[in-house]
Design an enzyme around this catalytic site. Structure first.
Site, PDB file in Angstrom:
ATOM      1  N   VAL A   9       8.701  -1.145  -9.015  1.00 37.32           N
ATOM      2  CA  VAL A   9       8.289   0.249  -8.878  1.00 37.32           C
ATOM      3  C   VAL A   9       9.313   0.967  -8.002  1.00 37.32           C
ATOM      4  O   VAL A   9       9.785   0.422  -6.997  1.00 37.32           O
ATOM      5  CB  VAL A   9       6.853   0.371  -8.313  1.00 37.32           C
ATOM      6  N   GLU A  10       9.686   2.156  -8.419  1.00 34.79           N
ATOM      7  CA  GLU A  10      10.640   2.949  -7.651  1.00 34.79           C
ATOM      8  C   GLU A  10       9.884   3.551  -6.471  1.00 34.79           C
ATOM      9  O   GLU A  10       8.823   4.152  -6.641  1.00 34.79           O
ATOM     10  CB  GLU A  10      11.249   4.021  -8.573  1.00 34.79           C
ATOM     11  N   SER A  11      10.400   3.362  -5.258  1.00 30.94           N
ATOM     12  CA  SER A  11       9.642   3.665  -4.042  1.00 30.94           C
ATOM     13  C   SER A  11       9.313   5.147  -3.862  1.00 30.94           C
ATOM     14  O   SER A  11       8.251   5.476  -3.338  1.00 30.94           O
ATOM     15  CB  SER A  11      10.360   3.127  -2.806  1.00 30.94           C
TER      16      SER A  11
ATOM     17  N   ASP B 133     -10.223  10.432   5.244  1.00 31.78           N
ATOM     18  CA  ASP B 133     -10.264   8.998   5.527  1.00 31.78           C
ATOM     19  C   ASP B 133      -8.829   8.520   5.698  1.00 31.78           C
ATOM     20  O   ASP B 133      -7.914   9.026   5.039  1.00 31.78           O
ATOM     21  CB  ASP B 133     -10.904   8.224   4.366  1.00 31.78           C
TER      22      ASP B 133
ATOM     23  N   HIS C 222     -13.475   3.992  -0.415  1.00 27.18           N
ATOM     24  CA  HIS C 222     -12.373   3.099  -0.031  1.00 27.18           C
ATOM     25  C   HIS C 222     -12.092   2.066  -1.114  1.00 27.18           C
ATOM     26  O   HIS C 222     -10.939   1.772  -1.432  1.00 27.18           O
ATOM     27  CB  HIS C 222     -12.691   2.356   1.275  1.00 27.18           C
TER      28      HIS C 222
ATOM     29  N   CYS D  21     -13.378  11.521   1.876  1.00 27.53           N
ATOM     30  CA  CYS D  21     -14.696  10.944   1.643  1.00 27.53           C
ATOM     31  C   CYS D  21     -15.336  11.703   0.479  1.00 27.53           C
ATOM     32  O   CYS D  21     -15.380  12.935   0.504  1.00 27.53           O
ATOM     33  CB  CYS D  21     -15.559  11.062   2.896  1.00 27.53           C
TER      34      CYS D  21
END
Length: 156
Positions: free
Chosen positions: A76-78, A61, A95, A54
């Site tokens: 995207v490479e994980s 959070d 958020h 936060c």
């Protein structure tokens, strides 16, 4: 398929010891050629234990993120994605900033045909906050399953 004889670039993190980046800005996302370029399909990453801080209280959070995208020329490479998302652990942001920022960075760098992200945040101050962003209309014919994350119900 091209006749380019050069091998694709080697992944930067896969198969190597890697430390968690100290911030999302420091994190490097790695992209590799799409092995099914030219086909319309959806890739989903479910991240049920995403954490950030936060920006007001510094308290942790927690969120369940779901990232859906229709790849174009790259994916995207994980492992690099895992390291990038882990770098938010000590990052203070609202958020909305986390969720939209992750979606926009992936979209801007990877250039998929379409991308959406759902951020299902656990309650802060007694109020759960869900944040959604997508790059635009999905491609015609793309099967997009529900994200499958129920709204927060507490103990009910």
């Amino acid at each position: 398929m091209t006749n380019d004889p050069s091998p694709p670039p080697a992944p930067k993190f896969l198969g190597k010891a890697s430390t968690l980046p100290s911030s999302p800005e420091e994190a490097i996302l790695d992209y590799v050629p799409n092995p099914r370029a030219g086909e319309l399909y959806l890739t989903r990453f479910a991240v049920p234990e995403f954490t950030s801080l936060c920006p007001v209280t510094g308290q942790p959070d927690f969120a369940h993120l779901v990232i859906d995208y229709a790849p174009d020329q790259s994916i995207v490479e994980s492992k690099s994605l895992k390291l990038y998302l882990g770098s938010f652990r000590d990052h203070a942001a609202f958020h909305e900033d986390c969720t939209v920022g992750i979606g926009k960075r992936l979209f801007d760098e990877m250039n998929p045909k379409w991308l959406r992200i759902g951020g299902y945040w656990y309650p802060r101050g007694g109020i759960p906050i869900d944040v959604f962003w997508q790059s635009g209309e999905p491609p015609k014919g793309l099967w997009i399953p529900e994200q499958g994350v129920a709204s927060y119900r507490g103990r009910g």
